[in-house]
Design an enzyme around this catalytic site. Structure first.
Site, PDB file in Angstrom:
ATOM      1  N   ASN A 141       0.796  -1.217   0.000  1.00 11.28           N
ATOM      2  CA  ASN A 141       0.000   0.000   0.000  1.00 11.28           C
ATOM      3  C   ASN A 141       0.837   1.279   0.000  1.00 11.28           C
ATOM      4  O   ASN A 141       0.343   2.346  -0.362  1.00 11.28           O
ATOM      5  CB  ASN A 141      -0.947   0.015   1.198  1.00 11.28           C
ATOM      6  CG  ASN A 141      -0.224  -0.240   2.505  1.00 11.28           C
ATOM      7  OD1 ASN A 141       0.444  -1.252   2.666  1.00 11.28           O
ATOM      8  ND2 ASN A 141      -0.348   0.679   3.448  1.00 11.28           N
ATOM      9  N   CYS A 198      -3.481   4.807   7.525  1.00 12.58           N
ATOM     10  CA  CYS A 198      -3.722   4.259   8.858  1.00 12.58           C
ATOM     11  C   CYS A 198      -2.652   4.682   9.861  1.00 12.58           C
ATOM     12  O   CYS A 198      -2.814   4.499  11.064  1.00 12.58           O
ATOM     13  CB  CYS A 198      -3.789   2.739   8.795  1.00 12.58           C
ATOM     14  SG  CYS A 198      -5.107   2.168   7.708  1.00 12.58           S
TER      15      CYS A 198
END
Length: 395
Positions: free
Chosen positions: A152, A326
């Site tokens: 990611n 995140c």
């Protein structure tokens, strides 16, 4: 600020108008609980099952192998904790990599506190997991291998078929976190030897708060949320009909024009990479140059803090990130960049730009121009850069 150039599609994406239109009836017209037995609920139930068929078809799976969840993090947790619990009599060893999303890493850390052993595989300088290293890490007690399809942060696409083949040869279940990859690149669970796969709707122009877990037929996986008979008694909770319908429609649209979108994104991606390397000195491209997600550009800029870059880019209407959404707000450098061998001082200067099919070459040109000015401005304020330039000039 006349225009926003959104380059944070790895964090989330815009819901497509067609997707929203598909969802709307299930908020106010066909709002029934799909678990109900009366006729009014029939349309909701049918829409959910059609969504299951759609997603299964894209993966080369069976509809009965798709379980709907609240997103990628839940799917990762369910896959890893569920297998650990189901196979605890067989063994207690799990293998993953050092560059996984925290939904995987933190789940593994949790299991370590409960008697499980976890091997965290090293990666090379481009972020690749070696099939040979994976094979060497296998023990008689190994019950699960979990390696992400594509990273990611740096965009590296892992050799999943080969890694899955290693797992299969040893009779070990293979899970992949495909949150960044599903609907962006082709994935077939049979060709790639995948037993469990996690995905999340908001990464491919679907709604937030919905995802799915693929579980191969025959894999023993216990319930993750208790309380009802939804998802064939494996995942309790009132079915999110609008979300599921929207996610499936987004997946269908993404799959329909996947190659065209890939070609377009690669053109813009490679232009960004080429121009940044050409116009800005002392930069490093992170991740493999070609075996990377079509929409991912990740650089480290020496002598600069990534957070400063983001703030000044934002002032120009450019949305980007310095790593995973995140971990935004964390002062620590990216665990991914450290794992590929970057020192702390360089890892701190990272910038991730993730484009979409809407991003144009003109957008990319504007971004490079602004980035060039911002980097130059920040470096003039850096005593480290000043010292470096002096040393270079005295050579």
């Amino acid at each position: 600020m006349s225009k926003i150039i959104y380059l944070d599609n790895a964090a989330t994406t815009a819901v497509k108008p067609e997707v929203f239109e598909k969802m709307k009836p299930f908020f106010m017209e066909n709002y029934s609980n799909s678990s109900a037995v009366y006729g009014f609920a029939r349309e909701s139930k049918q829409a959910v099952e059609e969504a299951r068929e759609t997603i299964a078809g894209i993966l080369g799976a069976k509809a009965a192998e798709i379980y709907f969840t609240a997103g990628g993090s839940e799917s990762d947790n369910w896959a890893i904790k569920g297998i650990a619990e189901s196979l605890k009599e067989k063994g207690n060893h799990i293998i993953t990599s050092k560059i996984e999303h925290h939904a995987v890493l933190h789940t593994c850390e949790y299991l370590e506190k409960h008697g499980y052993e976890v091997t965290y595989l090293d990666v090379d300088e481009n972020g690749f997991v070696s099939p040979e290293a994976l094979e060497k890490a296998i023990r008689p007690t190994t019950i699960l291998i979990s390696i992400m399809t594509a990273n990611n942060e740096i965009g590296t696409v892992e050799p999943i078929a080969e890694l899955g083949a290693v797992a299969r040869a040893h009779g070990i279940l293979f899970h992949t976190d495909a949150v960044q990859a599903f609907a962006h690149i082709p994935i077939n669970v049979n060709d790639m030897n995948i037993d469990l796969l996690s995905a999340s709707g908001h990464k491919f122009n679907g709604p937030k708060g919905v995802g799915f877990l693929y579980v191969r037929s025959g894999v023993k996986l216990g319930s993750f949320i208790h309380g009802g008979a939804q998802e064939r008694s494996r995942r309790a909770g009132t079915t999110n009909v609008p979300g599921i319908v929207g996610m499936a429609e987004a997946a269908r649209l993404a799959n329909e024009n996947m190659q065209e979108r890939i070609d377009k994104e690669i053109k813009v991606r490679d232009y960004l990479i080429e121009q940044i390397e050409k116009k800005i000195p002392y930069v490093k491209l992170n991740g493999d140059r070609t075996k990377r997600l079509p929409n991912n550009v990740n650089f480290c800029f020496r002598f600069i803090e990534g957070e400063s870059l983001l703030i000044l880019l934002d002032q120009k209407g450019i949305c980007a990130s310095s790593g995973s959404a995140c971990t935004s707000g964390s002062l620590d450098p990216s665990h991914v960049l450290l794992a590929i061998g970057l020192p702390h001082e360089i890892a701190h200067g990272s910038l991730r730009m993730t484009i979409s099919e809407e991003t144009t070459l003109e957008d990319a040109e504007f971004v490079v121009g602004e980035l060039e000015k911002i980097v130059e401005r920040l470096r003039t304020m850096s005593p480290l850069y000043e010292d470096f330039v002096k040393k270079e000039s005295n050579k």
